[in-house]
Design an enzyme around this catalytic site. Structure first.
Site, PDB file in Angstrom:
ATOM      1  CE  LYS A 242      -2.293  -0.678   3.827  1.00 12.04           C
ATOM      2  NZ  LYS A 242      -1.913  -1.995   4.355  1.00 12.04           N
TER       3      LYS A 242
ATOM      4  NE  ARG B 196      -5.460  -1.247   9.952  1.00 15.07           N
ATOM      5  CZ  ARG B 196      -4.390  -0.483   9.729  1.00 15.07           C
ATOM      6  NH1 ARG B 196      -4.477   0.636   9.083  1.00 15.07           N
ATOM      7  NH2 ARG B 196      -3.215  -0.871  10.175  1.00 15.07           N
TER       8      ARG B 196
ATOM      9  NE  ARG C 241       6.700  -2.696   6.643  1.00 10.72           N
ATOM     10  CZ  ARG C 241       5.408  -2.375   6.595  1.00 10.72           C
ATOM     11  NH1 ARG C 241       4.802  -2.250   5.436  1.00 10.72           N
ATOM     12  NH2 ARG C 241       4.714  -2.223   7.697  1.00 10.72           N
TER      13      ARG C 241
ATOM     14  NE  ARG D 114       5.280  -0.363  11.036  1.00 13.65           N
ATOM     15  CZ  ARG D 114       4.176  -0.228  10.300  1.00 13.65           C
ATOM     16  NH1 ARG D 114       4.221   0.428   9.156  1.00 13.65           N
ATOM     17  NH2 ARG D 114       3.032  -0.746  10.699  1.00 13.65           N
TER      18      ARG D 114
ATOM     19  NE  ARG E 220       0.767  -4.710  11.592  1.00 22.17           N
ATOM     20  CZ  ARG E 220       1.783  -4.377  10.814  1.00 22.17           C
ATOM     21  NH1 ARG E 220       2.944  -4.986  10.916  1.00 22.17           N
ATOM     22  NH2 ARG E 220       1.645  -3.417   9.928  1.00 22.17           N
TER      23      ARG E 220
HETATM   24  P1  AMP Z   1      -0.319   0.851   9.481  1.00 24.10           P
HETATM   25  O1  AMP Z   1       0.922   1.668   9.351  1.00 24.10           O
HETATM   26  O2  AMP Z   1      -1.444   1.338   8.609  1.00 24.10           O
HETATM   27  O3  AMP Z   1      -0.063  -0.629   9.325  1.00 24.10           O
HETATM   28  O4  AMP Z   1      -0.858   1.058  10.981  1.00 24.10           O
HETATM   29  C1  AMP Z   1      -0.079   0.657  12.082  1.00 24.10           C
HETATM   30  C2  AMP Z   1      -0.937   0.531  13.321  1.00 24.10           C
HETATM   31  O5  AMP Z   1      -1.577   1.773  13.602  1.00 24.10           O
HETATM   32  C3  AMP Z   1      -2.082  -0.467  13.222  1.00 24.10           C
HETATM   33  O6  AMP Z   1      -1.676  -1.802  13.446  1.00 24.10           O
HETATM   34  C4  AMP Z   1      -3.003   0.056  14.323  1.00 24.10           C
HETATM   35  O7  AMP Z   1      -2.536  -0.262  15.601  1.00 24.10           O
HETATM   36  C5  AMP Z   1      -2.879   1.575  14.160  1.00 24.10           C
HETATM   37  N1  AMP Z   1      -3.880   2.101  13.196  1.00 24.10           N
HETATM   38  C6  AMP Z   1      -3.637   2.738  12.019  1.00 24.10           C
HETATM   39  N2  AMP Z   1      -4.777   3.078  11.401  1.00 24.10           N
HETATM   40  C7  AMP Z   1      -5.786   2.656  12.214  1.00 24.10           C
HETATM   41  C8  AMP Z   1      -7.215   2.681  12.141  1.00 24.10           C
HETATM   42  N3  AMP Z   1      -7.850   3.238  11.097  1.00 24.10           N
HETATM   43  N4  AMP Z   1      -7.906   2.119  13.166  1.00 24.10           N
HETATM   44  C9  AMP Z   1      -7.305   1.572  14.225  1.00 24.10           C
HETATM   45  N5  AMP Z   1      -5.968   1.491  14.350  1.00 24.10           N
HETATM   46  C10 AMP Z   1      -5.209   2.020  13.369  1.00 24.10           C
END
Ligand code: AMP
Length: 221
Positions: A13, A88, A127, A169, A180
């Site tokens: 993404k 999400r 990553r 990360r 996840r």
């Molecule tokens: P990402 O970088 O998009 O993979 O987001 C990393 C983490 O941020 C996720 O695993 C969640 O803990 C939190 N997060 C990001 N966006 C959301 C969302 N829309 N709703 C809930 N948690 C989120």
């Protein structure tokens, strides 16, 4: 143009988002990046979400709705946006559709990127992210070793504080990645099907070279 990009972690993404925002002149809104920035800056929001994020669970729906409302109200979002990482959950999706309806706004395309779980675990194991510009790279493409500086913004290793420029990360550890993926399957895919009732949704095969995936995305946009 308003676009939502969805998909399991590590499906590409971020890579595709960079391309889309350049081609379509929209602002990139990554909720994950916003939250990581809050953690790094030590804000109240950052303190609230750190442990949830490290474990691979989701931040609360109420907090996310507040965050996204604030962000979309900012001036740069008026030219159009690409949402990456939001919504999400079904609750976020429903609240978001209702919010846009109230604002007389809409989403032009929902992109759902797909890839098999094993491919994702393999990709995420390598990553790394720059702590300054947030650019994401893969050790596989860098010969297996993390460079001492970021090839995108030039950020250097901080020798005094033993902080490398590029880091893995906490939520990219294998067990957390599997968790996840499950969260994606159970909560985020159902959110996509809710969006599909209101907007055009396109499933995108995330396997293959980034340029090929980009072409698939362009052909639907
Ligand atoms: P990402 O970088 O998009 O993979 O987001 C990393 C983490 O941020 C996720 O695993 C969640 O803990 C939190 N997060 C990001 N966006 C959301 C969302 N829309 N709703 C809930 N948690 C989120």
């Amino acid at each position: 143009m308003n676009i939502i990009i969805m998909g399991p972690p590590g499906v590409g993404k971020g890579t595709q988002s960079h391309r889309i925002i350049e081609h379509h002149n929209v602002v990139h809104i990554s909720t994950g990046d916003i939250l990581r920035m809050a953690i790094r800056s030590g804000t109240d929001l950052g303190k609230k979400v750190k442990s949830v994020m490290d474990s691979g669970d989701l931040v609360s729906d109420d907090l996310m709705m507040e965050l996204i409302k604030d962000r979309l109200n900012q001036e740069d979002a008026k030219k159009g946006w690409l949402l990456d990482g939001f919504p999400r959950t079904p609750k976020q999706a429903e609240a978001f559709v209702a919010m846009l309806k109230e604002l007389n706004s809409k989403v032009d395309a929902v992109l759902v990127m797909r890839a098999p779980a094993e491919e994702i675990v393999r990709r995420l194991a390598g990553r790394i992210t720059c702590r300054s510009c947030n650019e994401v790279m893969n050790l596989i493409g860098l010969g297996g070793n993390a460079p001492k500086y970021c090839p995108f913004c030039g950020e250097h290793e901080d020798n005094n504080r033993h902080k490398p420029a590029l880091y893995q990360r906490a939520d990219d550890a294998e067990e957390t990645v599997r968790h996840r993926l499950e969260v994606f399957r159970k909560k985020t895919l159902p959110a996509a099907w809710i969006l599909e009732e209101a907007y055009q949704l396109h499933e995108i095969d995330g396997i293959g070279r980034p340029a090929d995936v980009a072409q698939r995305i362009e052909s639907v946009l």
